[in-house]
Design a protein around this motif. Sequence first.
Motif, PDB file in Angstrom:
ATOM      1  N   PHE A 141       1.125   0.119   6.048  1.00  9.95           N
ATOM      2  CA  PHE A 141       0.554   0.205   4.715  1.00  9.95           C
ATOM      3  C   PHE A 141      -0.457  -0.915   4.497  1.00  9.95           C
ATOM      4  N   THR A 142      -0.055  -2.157   4.776  1.00 10.61           N
ATOM      5  CA  THR A 142      -0.950  -3.287   4.524  1.00 10.61           C
ATOM      6  C   THR A 142      -2.202  -3.186   5.384  1.00 10.61           C
ATOM      7  N   ALA A 143      -2.013  -2.913   6.664  1.00  8.72           N
ATOM      8  CA  ALA A 143      -3.161  -2.870   7.569  1.00  8.72           C
ATOM      9  C   ALA A 143      -4.150  -1.799   7.141  1.00  8.72           C
ATOM     10  N   SER A 144      -3.654  -0.605   6.807  1.00  6.31           N
ATOM     11  CA  SER A 144      -4.623   0.445   6.483  1.00  6.31           C
ATOM     12  C   SER A 144      -5.242   0.220   5.115  1.00  6.31           C
ATOM     13  N   VAL A 154     -12.340  -2.939   3.412  1.00  5.56           N
ATOM     14  CA  VAL A 154     -13.457  -3.433   4.230  1.00  5.56           C
ATOM     15  C   VAL A 154     -14.358  -2.275   4.641  1.00  5.56           C
ATOM     16  N   ALA A 155     -13.734  -1.153   5.016  1.00  5.44           N
ATOM     17  CA  ALA A 155     -14.514  -0.029   5.515  1.00  5.44           C
ATOM     18  C   ALA A 155     -15.328   0.629   4.406  1.00  5.44           C
ATOM     19  N   TYR A 170      -3.718  -4.232  13.884  1.00  5.80           N
ATOM     20  CA  TYR A 170      -3.697  -2.858  13.360  1.00  5.80           C
ATOM     21  C   TYR A 170      -4.865  -2.630  12.413  1.00  5.80           C
ATOM     22  N   MET A 171      -5.176  -3.670  11.633  1.00  5.27           N
ATOM     23  CA  MET A 171      -6.305  -3.528  10.720  1.00  5.27           C
ATOM     24  C   MET A 171      -7.597  -3.301  11.515  1.00  5.27           C
ATOM     25  N   VAL A 172      -7.758  -4.082  12.591  1.00  3.86           N
ATOM     26  CA  VAL A 172      -8.966  -3.950  13.403  1.00  3.86           C
ATOM     27  C   VAL A 172      -9.004  -2.586  14.084  1.00  3.86           C
ATOM     28  N   GLN A 173      -7.850  -2.144  14.543  1.00  4.18           N
ATOM     29  CA  GLN A 173      -7.844  -0.882  15.272  1.00  4.18           C
ATOM     30  C   GLN A 173      -8.188   0.301  14.397  1.00  4.18           C
TER      31      GLN A 173
END
Lengths: 303, 320
Positions: B117-120, B126-127, B188-191
């Motif tokens: 949840f946090t990562a996405s 950002v995206a 995970y955020m980067v991925q």
Amino acid sequence: MTVKVPAVRSNRVIVKAHTLRIEEERFGWKLILPSVIIIGSLIIYPIIYNMYLSLFDVKLQGANIYIGLQNYKNVLTDPSFWHAVLTTFIYVIGTTIGTTLIGLGVALVMVKNFPFRSLVRALILLPYIAPVISVVFSWQFFFDPVNGLFMHVTYDMLHLFEKRFSLIGSPQNAVIVAIIFNIWRSFPFSYLMILSRLQSIDNSGYEAAEIDGASSWQKFRYITFPELYFVIGSIVILRVIWNFNKFEDVYLLTDNVKVLSVYTYFKAFTGVMDQGQGAALALIQFLLLIGFILFYVKKVLKW
Amino acid sequence: MVVKKKNIIRKTGFFLLILLIVTFAVFPFLQMLSLSLKYQFDWGNPSLIPKKINLEAYKELLNIGTKLRAVPDSIKRLLENKALTRAQRRSITKKYQETGDVFPFLRYFGNSFFLSFTASFISLIVATLGAYSFSRINYRGRGIIQRGVLFVYMFGGILLLIPLYQVAIKSGLARTGSGSFISLLIIYMVQTLPVSLYMLGNYFRSIPFSIEEAALIDGCTRFEIIYRVIIPLSLPALSTVFIYAFMIAWNEYLFASVFLRSYKNLYTLPIGLKALFVSKNAIWDRIMAASILTATPVVILFMIVQKNLVSGLTSGGVKE
């Protein structure tokens, strides 16, 4: 006098437009900056660092020792590496052809009208969206020597084998199972891509062909297929890229199939954890993929 | 007459074909569900319908009514002793709850959920800014960035795994559990970022520019346009991208297995399940129940956004 005023004004407009453009550029960069920093520092930088690491004997504690190209030499002279390359090629070719063909077949069926079509269309997406970890165990159970359905059918009912065994127990058979598993998981992707292209084909071509008395094969060969050529070409290249790098779909199903990703994982994170060699392996895998893509783009897609 | 007969054969053949396709796609799920409800004596029975329904596996995983089951009777009697303080009582029962016999499904579920949840969510913010920038604003270097995002598709996880792990070790992050967990969150955020950038960029380009122009004339700044016009207009796309990113993180095994290896409390569901399967041989009912429970949130999320996700997937391929 009467000419001067509009000249000044238009000059001002130009200057204003110019500063607006600079402002706009600056705004654009401000918005993209977080993404650029994140991708740069956590994707681009690690890849460069990976190249650097591949030249070292990487220690988990203490300083790394520079050993030049020794890691590459070790990798390339190891027969098990070449075996992994071969396994990867078999895996990639098998899965890519399988997913594309099955995706095409399913799309050709699903484009027709039939009752409960939307339900069916939703159901066949399940393999693609369910987490890998949640479906591997069901597949393992299917091939389980004691309780599995596969042995029940082939041994108890059809008497094809002399004794019960695990089909994913030996590397030769396991690679076949891994390929089938990947096809099962990713055929919905190619099916969706092909279906959306199929639905946009104009019907008038088929009507004309019908009047001319074309058979269904001819209709497929001369109308449908040319329309699908590009989408199939892109499915193939996407699947090659993804399946070449596949780790989870293989490793979680069975650790008997040593494709390059799995091979590298074992080298770098089990036993002596030779991460320098692992870095070299990862880089070689990347170069192999780039080489293949260049070849494919030039020879097959003829760009 | 002949034509009619041929038609009937064709029709049945067609329906058999559909049946075959559906069976191929769905059978592993049915088997999973069936096995999770079967008693051990029933496992070898090829029928999908359990002879007797067994809910023990689910009860154990979800911690229903099993709190004190592992506690021996003598200890239970000890617990009834009024002289004990509450804290003492709790510490005694706690000892028996964490015997390792019980699979801490809910904790792993929580870890997975928090990470995904946090990562996405961060990646989505950002995206959104990034995708708006390169789909709407003209500046030098825009083309490079757009192509760069596509190029990132080609990198497999394994290429990033070793260097990122080395960075985490050398910087000391990997030395503590929380450090490893945070590293994983960032990874995970980067991925999920390139996928989100790509999908959102495609979507923003489909919003007519005239809407923004009208807002500009009304005196909105560019930034106001993003959160007053663009975000409300793209809510379906945003939720789709969010769920897609969530699914990527929820499924991830490779990085989690390396970074969380020695922190059992922080395991995510994929590594937890794999560890459960390896450590205990053939406890099929529990494994299958855990599989079902792991797949359920993703399938539910998928059903919510099915339409958008499908068109998103086909609009040019999405990273797996």
